[in-house]
Scaffold this motif. Structure first.
Motif, PDB file in Angstrom:
ATOM      1  N   UNK A 201       0.865  -1.180   0.000  1.00 50.19           N
ATOM      2  CA  UNK A 201       0.000   0.000   0.000  1.00 50.19           C
ATOM      3  C   UNK A 201       0.899   1.226   0.000  1.00 50.19           C
ATOM      4  N   UNK A 202       0.701   2.103  -0.943  1.00 50.86           N
ATOM      5  CA  UNK A 202       1.547   3.293  -1.046  1.00 50.86           C
ATOM      6  C   UNK A 202       1.584   3.744  -2.484  1.00 50.86           C
ATOM      7  N   UNK A 203       2.214   4.866  -2.748  1.00 54.08           N
ATOM      8  CA  UNK A 203       2.218   5.422  -4.094  1.00 54.08           C
ATOM      9  C   UNK A 203       3.169   4.646  -5.008  1.00 54.08           C
ATOM     10  N   UNK A 204       2.846   4.705  -6.283  1.00 55.76           N
ATOM     11  CA  UNK A 204       3.583   3.941  -7.293  1.00 55.76           C
ATOM     12  C   UNK A 204       5.109   4.101  -7.213  1.00 55.76           C
ATOM     13  N   UNK A 205       5.646   5.326  -7.070  1.00 50.56           N
ATOM     14  CA  UNK A 205       7.108   5.474  -7.079  1.00 50.56           C
ATOM     15  C   UNK A 205       7.809   4.690  -5.952  1.00 50.56           C
ATOM     16  N   UNK A 206       7.071   4.397  -4.871  1.00 52.71           N
ATOM     17  CA  UNK A 206       7.692   3.657  -3.765  1.00 52.71           C
ATOM     18  C   UNK A 206       8.157   2.269  -4.188  1.00 52.71           C
ATOM     19  N   UNK A 207       7.553   1.735  -5.263  1.00 53.56           N
ATOM     20  CA  UNK A 207       7.922   0.384  -5.697  1.00 53.56           C
ATOM     21  C   UNK A 207       9.376   0.316  -6.151  1.00 53.56           C
ATOM     22  N   UNK A 208       9.928   1.470  -6.512  1.00 47.23           N
ATOM     23  CA  UNK A 208      11.338   1.483  -6.944  1.00 47.23           C
ATOM     24  C   UNK A 208      12.268   1.057  -5.811  1.00 47.23           C
ATOM     25  N   UNK A 209      11.817   1.202  -4.553  1.00 45.74           N
ATOM     26  CA  UNK A 209      12.655   0.831  -3.418  1.00 45.74           C
ATOM     27  C   UNK A 209      12.880  -0.679  -3.348  1.00 45.74           C
ATOM     28  N   UNK A 210      12.063  -1.436  -4.081  1.00 42.42           N
ATOM     29  CA  UNK A 210      12.101  -2.894  -3.949  1.00 42.42           C
ATOM     30  C   UNK A 210      13.003  -3.575  -4.963  1.00 42.42           C
ATOM     31  N   UNK A 211      13.625  -2.826  -5.838  1.00 41.31           N
ATOM     32  CA  UNK A 211      14.463  -3.547  -6.785  1.00 41.31           C
ATOM     33  C   UNK A 211      15.643  -2.713  -7.268  1.00 41.31           C
ATOM     34  N   UNK A 212      16.640  -3.427  -7.704  1.00 42.37           N
ATOM     35  CA  UNK A 212      17.820  -2.776  -8.273  1.00 42.37           C
ATOM     36  C   UNK A 212      17.661  -2.798  -9.784  1.00 42.37           C
TER      37      UNK A 212
END
Lengths: 290, 344, 256
Positions: A201-212
């Motif tokens: 749950x959170x805004x789309x750009x936060x997903x960048x934190x999950x991958x290199x």
């Protein structure tokens, strides 16, 4: 001599008319979320149904007899031919009329139009798909094309954000991709009023934190409402993506789909023939594009 | 190129022969303004006209045309009525011929528009010389002489017209009239050259199109666009009268009590508030200033990128038709920072 | 296609729009074939004034409490309500003087006895009830009306016209009354659809169809003044049909 030329041209109006819609039957209407259905269509003419193909990212012009014509992006992959899937939000005259249709009703289609994604450019690279809201509609075609041709691409990553789980398009399909090892599928919702969302749950750009991501070997395809572009483009640039490795799918008013009617003109390009897929470089060089 | 000459006094005779190549349309006068119309008699033709209200574009891309007829049993069937009608446009100016050549680029490349192209083949063009007036700037736009795009072109050399034969059909017309045409002499050539250089000196408007795309990019944020937006009426007059404006809208017209109907296309203008409005409600050119800027930008910069030349031919119609006096030559000279005596 | 139940009504107005419908002549037969007209006082004495309606077509402005009540009754029994004519869409000529005190007006005209009249400032239908479709014009254009009905029967809201009168005038190559500086032609401000009927007869557009989107009133006013017309004359011209008065009013509010 002249008579002959004229006859040939007259025939072109009948036989090689780029504006000619072909009848297609609605074979399935699937209610994905409120005011966002998935329509599956098949051309009535078996010859056309069997030979029609497209590039991911292309669109068709959809006609509802008596109502009019509108551009709709193709959500199905050319790797799964025979039918066309259109993910349609009910927003205007034509889409409203489409929503009144039932299975077996007839509509008409011409196309495909537009450049589509540069597949030869994407092959052999990592592919990062970033979509917000209805932006998944054109990217889903690319996603399934890449999955069906898995060997031709390096890492495949999908990031998709919806407002709530109830607004998530292709939800079951995308959730089923989450556990797969041959691709990375990251889903998020802005909020979860129902409390039944098990994912992020959170805004789309936060997903960048999950991958290199290795930008030098990756092409990004982005599609969504303006807010998505605002945040995602900056994020991609910060990560080191060059502007011609960021691809975006744009929407404009279209009446012809073939570069004549002038409505989708942006700067000196037509969204219908030079797009709808543009690089970020195109976008910042064409006034008022985003 | 085959070049002959035609005695001016025999023009009506020539026109009567030309009828066998199609319905003859020529500029006619109404209260001081001209328009291309079907002639009832040759005496109606006004070959000394300055410019017609609408350019010849109306013959090739009519203000309204039916593209398809939809019937439940047959689906969308292309409409072909009138496409085969043969028309002779008598007395088209060089700038308007250039404009048709520009429209050929749009409708005759990439996806071919069969409606436009069929008409282009069936309509004969007979060009004619003209004298620039205070709104003409075709010389600046490199459109004061036409090399292609006509069947015949008549150039005034006093008692005669030098007749440039542009196509095989043009040649057929010359042959059909037999002895009306004669060989060009040395003194005719001398007279043509004299008049040609004289014509060059009569232009009152001037602008420089070299590096115009660069100027437009540099001045994209200039104040002038806001100023023009405040003045512009969004009436669309400039687009309607423009020989190279080709924006069109498409609509389905349904018959009462059925799904049957016609798909029509209608002239549109990028100055109308809805031109860039999409179904979701987003309008990409919401303000008047953004729309008028777009119009200039597309003609003078966008078209250059796409087709190698501006889509303006300097016919002066938009200057004459603008109720509030927006003048393209003045705008461009101001963007360049050049003041020109007669462009205010 | 089943025939929808239809009612055609007139509030305060000249009945000219209902007359356009009746004047469709041979095509009126098509209308009757496609529509089940249940309530149309101007054309029939056998009306059902209570049945539910799929479609109500209403002409005229609201100028009295009686109009208002009738309109509300129509709205309550109808699925789709269409306003026809400039009075119904914009308030029309009766709204020209909308800012003047109503009781003063009736006293001026009728004296003491005027006070008993049921009269309210002219309002367009949308100011009182929800309106699904506006078809403007004084009177409406037969073509636009028929196409509007055809679209509704097909399930679509008709495409709203957006082209100004000027563009339609140019398409017909009429001489421009503005560039010739002879008239206060309201063509650039006014919604087309009339095929520039008045300019085609060398009469300046009076703005009867209401304002086009994004009408540039300031620039047109400046142009008229430049052409020698006085501010008073311009104001009178603009307010003849309420549509442009509404725009002018909004503009003056913006300024203040």
């Amino acid at each position: 001599m002249h008579q002959q030329t004229e006859t040939t041209l007259h025939r072109s109006v009948v036989r090689e008319n780029p504006y000619q819609p072909h009848m297609a039957r609605i074979v399935r209407v699937y209610n994905m979320v409120a005011d966002n259905y998935l329509f599956t269509l098949r051309f009535v003419d078996e010859q056309i149904a069997g030979t029609f193909t497209h590039r991911p990212g292309q669109f068709i012009m959809l006609s509802l007899p008596g109502t009019g014509e509108a551009p709709i992006s193709i959500s199905s992959s050319p790797s799964r031919p025979g039918v066309l899937e259109l993910c349609v939000r009910r927003v205007g005259r034509v889409t409203n009329a489409l929503y009144r249709c039932r299975t077996n009703d007839l509509v008409a289609i011409r196309g495909p139009y537009g450049n589509g994604f540069p597949m030869e450019e994407l092959m052999g690279k990592n592919v990062l798909l970033v979509a917000g809201g209805l932006g998944i509609a054109p990217l889903r075609s690319l996603l399934w094309y890449a999955i069906d041709n898995r060997g031709r691409f390096e890492n495949i990553t999908v990031m998709y954000g919806a407002r709530t789980p109830q607004d998530m398009l292709f939800r079951d399909e995308l959730v089923s991709l989450v556990g797969r090892t041959d691709l990375t599928c990251l889903l998020t919702v802005d909020e979860d009023p129902g409390g039944d969302w098990k994912g992020h749950i959170g805004l789309l750009p936060q997903l960048f934190d999950y991958l290199a991501i290795r930008p030098e070997r990756t092409c990004a395809a982005v599609c969504g409402p303006p807010v998505v572009y605002r945040f995602i483009l900056k994020r991609l640039l910060d990560l080191g993506f060059t502007k011609d490795r960021i691809l975006m799918s744009l929407e404009r008013r279209m009446r012809c789909g073939v570069g004549k009617c002038g409505h989708c003109s942006v700067g000196y390009k037509y969204t219908c023939i030079h797009g709808p897929i543009f690089t970020y470089w195109d976008a910042i060089n064409l006034p008022e594009m985003i | 190129m085959k070049i002959l000459k035609l005695e001016k006094g025999k023009l009506d005779l020539f026109a009567s022969v030309v009828q066998q190549f199609g319905e003859v349309h020529a500029p006619t006068e109404h209260e001081g303004k001209f328009s291309f119309k079907r002639l009832n008699s040759w005496s109606e033709a006004r070959l000394d006209y300055n410019r017609t209200v609408l350019p010849p574009r109306k013959y090739f891309l009519p203000p309204r045309e039916t593209l398809f007829k939809y019937r439940e049993a047959t689906g969308y069937v292309p409409a072909t009525e009138d496409l085969e009608k043969r028309v002779v446009l008598f007395g088209v100016h060089a700038c308007d011929i250039h404009a048709l050549n520009i429209l050929d680029e749009v409708f005759g490349k990439g996806y071919l528009d069969p409606y436009y192209l069929t008409r282009r083949k069936n309509i004969t063009i007979i060009g004619i010389d003209c004298t620039p007036d205070e709104h003409c700037f075709c010389r600046s736009m490199r459109a004061d002489f036409a090399e292609t795009g006509f069947d015949l072109f008549l150039k005034d050399i006093g008692d005669h017209y030098l007749t440039f034969v542009g196509t095989a059909r043009g040649d057929d017309m010359v042959i059909a009239t037999g002895p009306l045409f004669s060989e060009v002499t040395h003194s005719d050539i001398v007279e043509y050259k004299r008049r040609s250089s004289q014509k060059c000196d009569t232009f009152k408007l001037d602008l420089e199109i070299r590096d115009l795309p660069e100027i437009f990019e540099l001045e994209y944020q200039a104040d002038i666009w806001e100023e023009l937006g405040e003045k512009c009426l969004s009436c669309g007059n400039c687009s309607m009268v423009c020989p190279t404006c080709y924006c069109y809208d498409v609509a389905d017209e349904v018959k009462l009590g059925s799904h049957d109907g016609d798909r029509v296309r209608l002239w549109d203008s990028c100055l109308f508030a809805t031109h860039a409005l999409v179904a979701g409600g987003e309008n990409f050119r919401k303000t008047r200033s953004s729309r008028i800027k777009f119009r200039f930008y597309h003609k003078q910069r966008g078209f250059v990128a796409e087709y190698g030349r501006p889509s303006c031919v300097g016919c002066g119609r938009c200057i004459e038709a603008c109720p509030v006096g927006i003048n393209i030559v003045g705008v461009i000279n101001r963007l360049r920072g050049v003041e020109h005596a007669s462009t205010d | 296609m089943s025939r929808p139940n239809v009612g055609i009504f007139g509030l305060t107005g000249c009945a000219g729009d209902q007359l356009v419908i009746l004047n469709c002549e041979d095509r009126f037969l098509h209308i009757i074939a496609a529509l089940n007209i249940r309530d149309f006082a101007m054309a029939s004495s056998d009306n059902d004034s209570a049945c539910d309606l799929d479609l109500a077509i209403v002409e005229g402005a609201v100028l009295s409490r009686r109009d208002e009540e009738q309109l509300e009754r129509i709205r309550a029994r109808s699925r789709i309500l269409v306003a026809i004519g400039t009075c119904a869409v914009w308030g029309g000529i009766a709204a020209m003087d909308g800012d003047t005190d109503r009781s003063q007006l009736v006293r001026d005209i009728y004296g003491e006895c005027g006070e008993q009249f049921d009269t309210t400032p002219a309002r367009a239908l949308h100011e009182i009830v929800g309106v699904d479709l506006n078809i403007s014009g004084c009177p409406i254009e037969e073509e636009e009306f028929l196409s509007g009905i055809s679209n509704l029967l097909n399930g679509d809201l008709p495409i709203a016209p957006t082209t100004p009168v000027c563009a339609e005038c140019k398409m017909r190559e009429y001489n421009c009354l503005l560039t010739e500086r002879v008239d206060m032609c309201l063509g650039p401000l006014t919604l087309g659809g009339c095929n520039a009927r008045c300019p085609g007869l060398s009469i300046g557009c009076v703005g009867c169809r209401g304002p086009v989107d994004d009408a540039n009133l300031e620039s047109v006013t400046a142009l008229f003044m430049e052409n020698g017309f006085g501010r008073e004359d311009i104001a009178r011209k603009l307010r003849t049909f309420a549509g442009l008065r509404v725009v002018a009013h909004t503009l003056s509010e913006d300024e203040s």
